[in-house]
Design an enzyme around this catalytic site. Structure first.
Site, PDB file in Angstrom:
ATOM      1  N   SER A  79       1.378  -1.200   0.321  1.00 37.96           N
ATOM      2  CA  SER A  79       0.468  -0.002  -0.232  1.00 37.96           C
ATOM      3  C   SER A  79       1.134   1.345   0.368  1.00 37.96           C
ATOM      4  CB  SER A  79      -1.008   0.057   1.245  1.00 37.96           C
ATOM      5  OG  SER A  79      -1.801   1.272   1.378  1.00 37.96           O
ATOM      6  N   ASP A  80       0.502   2.465  -0.266  1.00 33.22           N
ATOM      7  CA  ASP A  80       1.025   3.353  -0.364  1.00 33.22           C
ATOM      8  C   ASP A  80      -0.070   5.227  -0.302  1.00 33.22           C
ATOM      9  OD1 ASP A  80       4.122   4.548  -0.912  1.00 33.22           O
ATOM     10  OD2 ASP A  80       2.398   4.982  -1.705  1.00 33.22           O
ATOM     11  N   GLN A  81       0.547   5.839  -0.009  1.00 34.65           N
ATOM     12  CA  GLN A  81      -0.288   6.530  -0.052  1.00 34.65           C
ATOM     13  C   GLN A  81       0.912   8.205  -0.251  1.00 34.65           C
ATOM     14  OE1 GLN A  81      -1.846   8.859   3.803  1.00 34.65           O
ATOM     15  NE2 GLN A  81      -3.994   7.860   3.168  1.00 34.65           N
ATOM     16  N   ALA A 116      -3.336   3.878  -2.574  1.00 33.01           N
ATOM     17  CA  ALA A 116      -3.697   2.070  -3.284  1.00 33.01           C
ATOM     18  C   ALA A 116      -3.392   1.888  -2.644  1.00 33.01           C
ATOM     19  CB  ALA A 116      -2.595   2.572  -4.257  1.00 33.01           C
TER      20      ALA A 116
END
Length: 203
Positions: A79-81, A116
């Site tokens: 995940s990444d923000q 994401a």
């Protein structure tokens, strides 16, 4: 088709969270699934001209693949923000001065937090990635408010320099999202959907 459960009723494939974020770990614990954590070795620098949405999607998938390479039989979450201010990506501030500048720029603005999530399993060839954009409207913030907030919460490891799950909520006018945990760092509705598609059975 979901893979069969073991005789004890547990999923047969291990689950790995490919993240060093304690926020994502705490969110994933809500699902009552056993999992381990592995930190991905991924360069998070944006590519030249890369939009925040594209950056978040690329990094989520890259993190999942990096960890899946070490755990090929597991179902891996990456995940990444990325905070998106008018098309410009804002990352984690890292220190007080950068956090101050970020909040000064976001004062009175609408920021899209592009969160994401990717789920990968090398053994089965499974791969899915999705994004949960969260619209965050910041109040107009004066210097004293920014300073009080940063001294109280020190959100230097958060994209956008504000923790909505904590005192940072006082800096906001509105949050608009269809996946309520996305702003904290892991969109659980989308994550659950992908884990089911990967063959895991959720409690």
């Amino acid at each position: 088709m979901p893979e069969p459960l073991s005789e004890t009723g547990a999923n047969t494939r291990p689950l790995v969270l490919g993240s060093s974020s304690r926020y994502r770990r705490e969110l994933l614990e809500r699902l009552h699934l056993p999992f381990t954590v592995a930190s991905p070795d991924t360069d998070e620098a944006p590519l030249p001209g890369e939009a925040p949405r594209a950056l978040a999607l690329r990094l989520a998938l890259a993190k999942a693949h990096a960890v899946a390479a070490q755990h090929p039989g597991a179902v891996v979450i990456g995940s990444d923000q990325v905070a998106d201010l008018g098309g410009e990506p804002l990352g984690k501030p890292g220190d007080h001065a950068r956090a101050t500048r970020q909040l000064q720029r976001m004062s009175g603005q609408t920021v899209i937090f592009q969160t994401a999530v990717a789920v990968v399993c090398r053994a089965t060839g499974f791969e899915q990635v999705d994004i949960a954009p969260v619209e965050v409207r910041f109040r107009t913030l004066d210097g004293a408010t920014i300073e009080r907030y940063l001294r109280a919460e020190q959100p230097y490891d958060c994209a956008g320099s504000a923790k909505s799950e904590g005192l940072g909520i006082a800096l906001l006018d509105a949050i608009v999202s269809d996946d309520p945990t996305a702003l904290v760092g892991l969109p659980l509705i989308r994550t659950c959907r992908m884990l089911r598609a990967a063959g895991l059975v959720l409690p």
